[in-house]
Design a protein around this motif. Structure first.
Motif, PDB file in Angstrom:
ATOM      1  N   ALA A  55       0.836  -1.200   0.000  1.00  0.00           N
ATOM      2  CA  ALA A  55       0.000   0.000   0.000  1.00  0.00           C
ATOM      3  C   ALA A  55       0.869   1.247   0.000  1.00  0.00           C
ATOM      4  CB  ALA A  55      -0.914  -0.007   1.222  1.00  0.00           C
ATOM      5  N   GLY A  56       0.348   2.313  -0.565  1.00  0.00           N
ATOM      6  CA  GLY A  56       1.053   3.588  -0.552  1.00  0.00           C
ATOM      7  C   GLY A  56       2.224   3.672  -1.494  1.00  0.00           C
ATOM      8  N   GLY A  57       2.235   2.830  -2.524  1.00  0.00           N
ATOM      9  CA  GLY A  57       3.322   2.893  -3.498  1.00  0.00           C
ATOM     10  C   GLY A  57       4.650   2.393  -2.975  1.00  0.00           C
ATOM     11  N   GLY A  58       4.609   1.453  -2.051  1.00  0.00           N
ATOM     12  CA  GLY A  58       5.841   0.937  -1.449  1.00  0.00           C
ATOM     13  C   GLY A  58       6.559  -0.109  -2.268  1.00  0.00           C
ATOM     14  N   GLY A  59       6.028  -0.425  -3.455  1.00  0.00           N
ATOM     15  CA  GLY A  59       6.681  -1.416  -4.306  1.00  0.00           C
ATOM     16  C   GLY A  59       6.117  -2.808  -4.104  1.00  0.00           C
ATOM     17  N   THR A  60       6.805  -3.783  -4.645  1.00  0.00           N
ATOM     18  CA  THR A  60       6.348  -5.170  -4.587  1.00  0.00           C
ATOM     19  C   THR A  60       6.372  -5.700  -3.160  1.00  0.00           C
ATOM     20  OG1 THR A  60       7.150  -5.611  -6.838  1.00  0.00           O
ATOM     21  CG2 THR A  60       6.788  -7.510  -5.418  1.00  0.00           C
ATOM     22  N   ASP A  61       5.333  -6.414  -2.801  1.00  0.00           N
ATOM     23  CA  ASP A  61       5.266  -7.059  -1.492  1.00  0.00           C
ATOM     24  C   ASP A  61       5.842  -8.473  -1.615  1.00  0.00           C
ATOM     25  OD1 ASP A  61       4.755  -8.052   0.983  1.00  0.00           O
ATOM     26  OD2 ASP A  61       2.586  -7.783   0.926  1.00  0.00           O
ATOM     27  N   TRP A  62       7.158  -8.577  -1.397  1.00  0.00           N
ATOM     28  CA  TRP A  62       7.836  -9.865  -1.535  1.00  0.00           C
ATOM     29  C   TRP A  62       7.547 -10.802  -0.371  1.00  0.00           C
ATOM     30  CZ3 TRP A  62       9.420 -10.853  -6.185  1.00  0.00           C
ATOM     31  CH2 TRP A  62       9.856  -9.820  -7.020  1.00  0.00           C
ATOM     32  N   ASP A  63       6.830 -10.332   0.640  1.00  0.00           N
ATOM     33  CA  ASP A  63       6.473 -11.183   1.773  1.00  0.00           C
ATOM     34  C   ASP A  63       5.061 -11.741   1.660  1.00  0.00           C
ATOM     35  OD1 ASP A  63       8.938 -10.866   3.442  1.00  0.00           O
ATOM     36  OD2 ASP A  63       8.357  -8.767   3.283  1.00  0.00           O
ATOM     37  N   SER A  64       4.409 -11.470   0.546  1.00  0.00           N
ATOM     38  CA  SER A  64       3.094 -12.044   0.280  1.00  0.00           C
ATOM     39  C   SER A  64       3.256 -13.362  -0.487  1.00  0.00           C
ATOM     40  CB  SER A  64       2.258 -11.081  -0.564  1.00  0.00           C
ATOM     41  OG  SER A  64       1.125 -11.750  -1.114  1.00  0.00           O
ATOM     42  N   PRO A  65       2.477 -14.392  -0.133  1.00  0.00           N
ATOM     43  CA  PRO A  65       2.538 -15.654  -0.887  1.00  0.00           C
ATOM     44  C   PRO A  65       2.223 -15.469  -2.373  1.00  0.00           C
ATOM     45  CG  PRO A  65       1.327 -15.942   1.153  1.00  0.00           C
ATOM     46  CD  PRO A  65       1.549 -14.467   1.010  1.00  0.00           C
ATOM     47  N   LEU A  66       1.565 -14.375  -2.721  1.00  0.00           N
ATOM     48  CA  LEU A  66       1.237 -14.131  -4.124  1.00  0.00           C
ATOM     49  C   LEU A  66       2.467 -13.740  -4.941  1.00  0.00           C
ATOM     50  CD1 LEU A  66      -2.121 -12.170  -3.701  1.00  0.00           C
ATOM     51  CD2 LEU A  66      -1.799 -14.590  -4.241  1.00  0.00           C
ATOM     52  N   SER A  67       3.598 -13.480  -4.267  1.00  0.00           N
ATOM     53  CA  SER A  67       4.834 -13.159  -4.984  1.00  0.00           C
ATOM     54  C   SER A  67       5.608 -14.421  -5.360  1.00  0.00           C
ATOM     55  CB  SER A  67       5.726 -12.258  -4.124  1.00  0.00           C
ATOM     56  OG  SER A  67       6.217 -12.960  -2.997  1.00  0.00           O
ATOM     57  N   TRP A  68       5.014 -15.551  -5.130  1.00  0.00           N
ATOM     58  CA  TRP A  68       5.707 -16.842  -5.205  1.00  0.00           C
ATOM     59  C   TRP A  68       4.912 -17.808  -6.066  1.00  0.00           C
ATOM     60  CZ3 TRP A  68       4.596 -21.501  -2.144  1.00  0.00           C
ATOM     61  CH2 TRP A  68       5.663 -22.410  -2.064  1.00  0.00           C
ATOM     62  N   LEU A  86      15.904  -1.984   5.834  1.00  0.00           N
ATOM     63  CA  LEU A  86      15.526  -1.503   7.161  1.00  0.00           C
ATOM     64  C   LEU A  86      14.013  -1.352   7.283  1.00  0.00           C
ATOM     65  CD1 LEU A  86      18.337   1.114   7.823  1.00  0.00           C
ATOM     66  CD2 LEU A  86      17.805  -0.900   9.250  1.00  0.00           C
ATOM     67  N   ARG A  87      13.383  -0.764   6.258  1.00  0.00           N
ATOM     68  CA  ARG A  87      11.927  -0.598   6.295  1.00  0.00           C
ATOM     69  C   ARG A  87      11.234  -1.962   6.361  1.00  0.00           C
ATOM     70  NH1 ARG A  87      13.064   3.153   2.174  1.00  0.00           N
ATOM     71  NH2 ARG A  87      12.287   1.677   0.600  1.00  0.00           N
ATOM     72  N   ARG A  88      11.702  -2.878   5.522  1.00  0.00           N
ATOM     73  CA  ARG A  88      11.112  -4.219   5.522  1.00  0.00           C
ATOM     74  C   ARG A  88      11.352  -4.914   6.856  1.00  0.00           C
ATOM     75  NH1 ARG A  88      13.357  -9.535   3.925  1.00  0.00           N
ATOM     76  NH2 ARG A  88      11.620 -10.911   3.411  1.00  0.00           N
ATOM     77  N   GLY A  89      12.545  -4.736   7.410  1.00  0.00           N
ATOM     78  CA  GLY A  89      12.872  -5.400   8.661  1.00  0.00           C
ATOM     79  C   GLY A  89      11.987  -4.967   9.810  1.00  0.00           C
ATOM     80  N   TRP A  90      11.771  -3.647   9.936  1.00  0.00           N
ATOM     81  CA  TRP A  90      10.893  -3.154  10.993  1.00  0.00           C
ATOM     82  C   TRP A  90       9.465  -3.654  10.805  1.00  0.00           C
ATOM     83  CZ3 TRP A  90      12.817  -1.809  15.293  1.00  0.00           C
ATOM     84  CH2 TRP A  90      14.010  -1.091  15.380  1.00  0.00           C
ATOM     85  N   ARG A  91       9.009  -3.650   9.544  1.00  0.00           N
ATOM     86  CA  ARG A  91       7.649  -4.118   9.274  1.00  0.00           C
ATOM     87  C   ARG A  91       7.492  -5.595   9.642  1.00  0.00           C
ATOM     88  NH1 ARG A  91       6.030  -6.309   4.571  1.00  0.00           N
ATOM     89  NH2 ARG A  91       7.769  -5.380   3.418  1.00  0.00           N
ATOM     90  N   LEU A  92       8.474  -6.405   9.274  1.00  0.00           N
ATOM     91  CA  LEU A  92       8.391  -7.823   9.563  1.00  0.00           C
ATOM     92  C   LEU A  92       8.534  -8.121  11.060  1.00  0.00           C
ATOM     93  CD1 LEU A  92      10.398  -9.441   6.616  1.00  0.00           C
ATOM     94  CD2 LEU A  92       7.912  -9.355   6.945  1.00  0.00           C
ATOM     95  N   MET A  93       9.342  -7.335  11.755  1.00  0.00           N
ATOM     96  CA  MET A  93       9.480  -7.560  13.191  1.00  0.00           C
ATOM     97  C   MET A  93       8.143  -7.316  13.897  1.00  0.00           C
ATOM     98  SD  MET A  93      12.295  -6.126  15.926  1.00  0.00           S
ATOM     99  CE  MET A  93      11.688  -4.441  15.974  1.00  0.00           C
ATOM    100  N   ARG A  94       7.437  -6.261  13.489  1.00  0.00           N
ATOM    101  CA  ARG A  94       6.130  -5.987  14.096  1.00  0.00           C
ATOM    102  C   ARG A  94       5.105  -7.068  13.741  1.00  0.00           C
ATOM    103  NH1 ARG A  94       7.486  -0.712  12.277  1.00  0.00           N
ATOM    104  NH2 ARG A  94       6.113  -0.987  10.470  1.00  0.00           N
ATOM    105  N   ALA A  95       5.286  -7.666  12.569  1.00  0.00           N
ATOM    106  CA  ALA A  95       4.304  -8.646  12.095  1.00  0.00           C
ATOM    107  C   ALA A  95       4.661 -10.083  12.452  1.00  0.00           C
ATOM    108  CB  ALA A  95       4.171  -8.537  10.570  1.00  0.00           C
ATOM    109  N   GLU A  96       5.802 -10.302  13.114  1.00  0.00           N
ATOM    110  CA  GLU A  96       6.317 -11.673  13.256  1.00  0.00           C
ATOM    111  C   GLU A  96       5.376 -12.613  13.978  1.00  0.00           C
ATOM    112  OE1 GLU A  96      10.343 -13.924  14.814  1.00  0.00           O
ATOM    113  OE2 GLU A  96      10.456 -12.102  13.617  1.00  0.00           O
ATOM    114  N   ARG A  97       4.778 -12.174  15.077  1.00  0.00           N
ATOM    115  CA  ARG A  97       3.866 -13.067  15.789  1.00  0.00           C
ATOM    116  C   ARG A  97       2.687 -13.473  14.904  1.00  0.00           C
ATOM    117  NH1 ARG A  97       5.939  -9.735  19.686  1.00  0.00           N
ATOM    118  NH2 ARG A  97       6.794 -10.760  21.544  1.00  0.00           N
ATOM    119  N   GLY A  98       2.192 -12.524  14.115  1.00  0.00           N
ATOM    120  CA  GLY A  98       1.101 -12.846  13.208  1.00  0.00           C
ATOM    121  C   GLY A  98       1.528 -13.817  12.120  1.00  0.00           C
ATOM    122  N   ILE A  99       2.772 -13.699  11.650  1.00  0.00           N
ATOM    123  CA  ILE A  99       3.289 -14.615  10.634  1.00  0.00           C
ATOM    124  C   ILE A  99       3.335 -16.040  11.178  1.00  0.00           C
ATOM    125  CG2 ILE A  99       5.354 -15.240   9.315  1.00  0.00           C
ATOM    126  CD1 ILE A  99       5.946 -12.207   9.099  1.00  0.00           C
TER     127      ILE A  99
END
Length: 215
Positions: free
Chosen positions: A51-64, A161-174
């Motif tokens: 969202a917000g023009g952040g580019g490809t979401d490589w952490d989505s299963p749809l990227s695979w 760094l941006r991806r890392g912070w996002r993934l750290m916040r989302a880790e329990r949900g992952i």
């Protein structure tokens, strides 16, 4: 009479990016299929976007490419060999392909952040031995992931760094999502025990993963 060897089975090893899947898989001594090589290429129009023009979401299963990954696992289970793509994460592209032959081993590992998404399909094919979600402390995962990605030059430092912070916040949900898909969430030692049990032909228990605090 020709005796055909029993088909090989797979341990699907999932977990957040940076959780130590590749290191653990190598430590087992079993053949390993790297599921990250089945990422779609950067120009694929079906790639999901942040969202917000952040580019490809490589952490989505749809990227695979789950279909290609399952086909490779099925081929390894039935014939012990397949051809797999070689993927360059820095350029988001496939740069070749190579043969993978697991020989006469009855068990192999397929590891990647989307491994849990194909648990059901592997079970239906009759090749699933176990499914594990490797988990740990989000802060530790963040450091391990960042150091690895910077060392390998996977993407630019600001992006990582941006991806890392996002993934750290989302880790329990992952971890919760992968557990809901059928993976058993545990640490390194318990994962090694389950893989050893599968290698010995013993079925691992699929009771719910124990609750743990991973602050």
């Amino acid at each position: 009479m020709t005796i055909h060897p029993a088909p090989a089975r797979v341990v699907l090893l999932s977990g957040p990016s940076g959780s130590g899947k590749s290191s653990l898989a190598a430590r087992t001594g079993l053949p390993v299929l790297n599921l990250d090589d089945f990422y779609k290429e950067g120009e694929d129009p079906t790639l999901p976007q942040l969202a917000g023009g952040g580019g490809t979401d490589w952490d989505s299963p749809l990227s695979w490419d789950a279909d290609a990954a399952v086909a490779a696992i099925d081929a390894l289970g039935r014939t012990s060999r397949t051809t797999v793509p070689v993927y360059d994460i820095a350029s988001s592209s496939r740069v070749g392909e190579e043969p993978l032959d697991i020989g006469r081993t009855p068990l192999f590992i397929a590891e990647g952040i989307f491994a849990a998404d194909i648990i059901g399909r592997c079970a239906e094919l009759g090749v699933l031995a176990d499914a594990i979600c490797l988990r740990g402390r989000p802060s530790t995962t963040f450091r391990r992931r960042l150091l690895r990605d910077l060392r390998e030059g996977r993407k630019s430092a600001p992006y990582l760094l941006r991806r890392g912070w996002r993934l750290m916040r989302a880790e329990r949900g992952i971890v919760a999502r992968q557990t809901a898909l059928g993976a058993y969430a545990c640490g390194r030692d318990a994962a090694l025990e389950r893989i050893a049990a599968a290698s010995a032909g013993r079925c691992a228990s699929h009771e719910p993963s124990p609750t743990a605090t991973i602050a």
